[in-house]
Write an enzyme that holds these catalytic residues in place. Structure first.
Site, PDB file in Angstrom:
ATOM      1  CE  LYS A  22      -3.024  12.586  -4.694  1.00  0.00           C
ATOM      2  NZ  LYS A  22      -2.102  11.952  -5.338  1.00  0.00           N
ATOM      3  CB  CYS A 153       2.576   1.495  -4.485  1.00  0.00           C
ATOM      4  SG  CYS A 153       1.561   2.128  -5.609  1.00  0.00           S
ATOM      5  NE  ARG A 158       1.566   3.504  -9.870  1.00  0.00           N
ATOM      6  CZ  ARG A 158       1.033   4.636  -9.008  1.00  0.00           C
ATOM      7  NH1 ARG A 158       1.010   4.162  -7.733  1.00  0.00           N
ATOM      8  NH2 ARG A 158       0.834   5.688  -9.583  1.00  0.00           N
ATOM      9  CG  ASP A 344      -6.797   8.192  -8.961  1.00  0.00           C
ATOM     10  OD1 ASP A 344      -6.284   8.999  -9.122  1.00  0.00           O
ATOM     11  OD2 ASP A 344      -6.286   6.942  -8.885  1.00  0.00           O
ATOM     12  NE  ARG A 436       1.057   9.825   0.231  1.00  0.00           N
ATOM     13  CZ  ARG A 436       1.784   9.088  -0.398  1.00  0.00           C
ATOM     14  NH1 ARG A 436       2.255   7.868   0.044  1.00  0.00           N
ATOM     15  NH2 ARG A 436       2.707   9.617  -1.562  1.00  0.00           N
TER      16      ARG A 436
END
Ligand code: EPZ
Length: 465
Positions: A22, A153, A158, A344, A436
């Site tokens: 992604k 977020c 960010r 992540d 997503r």
């Protein structure tokens, strides 16, 4: 309301595969703005965020289609090298997925002609932070851009100050008006730019400057560039399109500006975060899986931490073998920019350590507030105390199913991982977040033996937005 139901405990076993990355695809789609022509990108995952980016490009006048992956005769075949792609059907990517899609085998065609608008709306940008990636290419291609400031977020603030610093250094005039970034440049001039921020470098900031510099006059040197594999992917795509870039993957990237770019063809690397998520699920459940196509060399930081947690990890003929102990061992994790431990995968690692023998400390030095999943995990019986930028996890040998709520992509994956080793049923609300960034993680886990079902989430875009 989309709901994911997981019944545990289970021990995952079997062979699985990884979809395309992604975080490689999104900046490549944005950078296509720079290069008029028809681009083909292979191994693109069917993800909500790919559709989101296609919608933003569509608003700019650039149409992206899912194409089936047969070869198609294209007049620039010579320009694209020997590879010939045959397209027998296509589907507008900005309106969702084709019903003929095969997960793990997506390909997109991006038709870049004239740019009809220079604006990325608040609605689009608030839905996807990566929308900021169109700012630089628009300024480089048409001389102006109007992109909404991305809000914060759930994983924390960010900021985009380093993106704007880079554009200004290349000669763009950048102002903030009514929540929008207004950028313009009569011509861009290469320069030396330092992109180190308070928490290391910036991945999308490096993408912004590297892409924009391709069409600047002269040479640009990016100091303290992000070294992530996804930055190398973008550089490779841009080189295929005629850009002159070197040093990608190191802290110093050099770009020699050219007058224009052309069509390119690129096959995207496997998604290292998806591979790492599957590995964490295997270790959390004391299971044993073989990941067919993960890039073993992209995840050394994760392999190190999983081995410290007692797992056996090995590269077997191009595939990755991951075997967990019955119960993981406690270990400490600190996230850093690549090649450090990826932020992540921090939440997914918590999904492993909540059942570990002993106490672990997880520290996120990239997104210090990225622990919203912790209170949800305590509903499963986990013992986690959050003191930003760390979480102390006191392992417990038993977790119990409960109702929990997902609030972002990687946190949702972490709740699924914890639920796999919990006794009884866990109901995860707002499970659509998963789609997503994962083509179909529930199906992958089911194939490995998980008792998991999804309601109201067909994996189609509407269900997941
Ligand atoms: C990319 O986001 C990824 N997204 C994120 O993945 C990933 O978590 C992040 O890199 C870090 O690896 C995509 O590639 C689409 P950063 P990005 O700019 O580029 C600070 C996922 O789950 N910073 O590298 O937006 C920032 O606050 C997503 O797939 C500034 O200070 O992240 C953060 O602390 C979530 N000023 C640190 O740098 C800036 O101008 C790293 O952020 C930009 C960033």
């Amino acid at each position: 309301m989309n709901v994911i139901r997981v019944r545990g405990p289970v021990r995952l076993a079997g062979t699985t595969y990884v979809s395309g990355s992604k975080n490689a695809v999104l900046p490549i789609m944005a950078a296509s703005i720079l290069a008029p022509g028809t681009h083909y990108i292979e191994n693109v995952p069917f993800l909500v965020d790919v559709v989101n980016m296609a919608q933003i490009l569509h608003d700019l006048g650039i149409d992206t289609y899912w194409v089936d992956s047969k070869p198609v005769e294209i007049e620039e075949a010579g320009r694209l090298g020997p590879h010939v792609i045959r397209r027998t059907q296509r589907h507008p990517a900005w309106s969702g997925y084709p019903d003929w899609r095969t997960p793990g085998d997506g390909m997109i065609e991006i038709n870049v002609g004239d740019i009809v608008s220079d604006t990325a709306s608040y609605e689009a940008v608030s839905r996807m932070r990566a929308s900021i990636s169109v700012l630089g290419p628009l300024v480089a291609r048409v001389g102006h851009a109007r992109v909404s400031m991305p809000g914060g977020c759930v994983i924390g603030p960010r900021p985009v100050d380093l993106h704007l610093k880079g554009l200004r250094t290349l000669g763009a005039k950048v102002e903030l008006q009514g929540g929008f970034i207004e950028a313009s440049a009569a011509g861009l001039q290469g320069d030396r730019i330092y992109l180190g921020g308070p928490r290391g470098s910036t991945v999308l900031g490096t993408a912004t400057v590297m892409s924009t510099a391709c069409l600047a006059e002269g040479v640009t040197v990016i100091e303290h560039a992000a070294q992530e594999p996804e930055v190398v992917e973008l550089a490779t795509f841009l080189r295929n399109a005629g850009a002159r870039i070197s040093g990608d993957g190191t802290h110093r990237i050099i770009v020699e500006g050219v007058s224009s770019l052309h069509s390119a063809h690129h096959r995207v690397i496997p998604d290292r975060i998806e591979a790492g998520t599957l590995a964490c699920a295997a270790v959390a459940t004391g299971g044993e899986i073989l990941i067919e196509n993960a890039r073993f060399d992209h995840l050394f930081a994760l392999w190190d931490r999983l081995q410290s947690a007692g797992a056996f990890i090995d590269e077997v003929g191009g595939a990755t073998m991951v075997r967990g102990q019955k119960r993981p061992q406690a270990t400490d994790v600190s996230t850093f920019p690549y090649p450090g431990f990826p932020t992540d995968l921090q939440a997914q690692m918590a999904g492993v350590l909540v059942r570990a023998e002993g106490t672990s400390v997880i520290t996120d030095r990239v997104f210090p507030e990225r622990f919203w999943y912790a209170p949800e995990m305590t509903r499963l019986g986990a013992r986690i105390r959050v003191e930003i930028p760390s979480a102390t996890v006191q392992g417990t040998d038993r977790l119990w199913g409960a109702e929990v709520a997902a609030r972002d992509l990687r946190g949702a994956a972490a709740l699924v991982i914890a639920a796999l080793s919990a006794e009884g049923e866990t109901v995860i609300r707002d499970g659509g977040h998963l789609y997503r960034g994962y083509e179909d993680l529930p199906s992958q886990l089911k194939f490995l033996g998980a008792d998991i079902s999804v309601e109201g989430v067909s994996g189609d875009v509407e269900d997941s937005l």
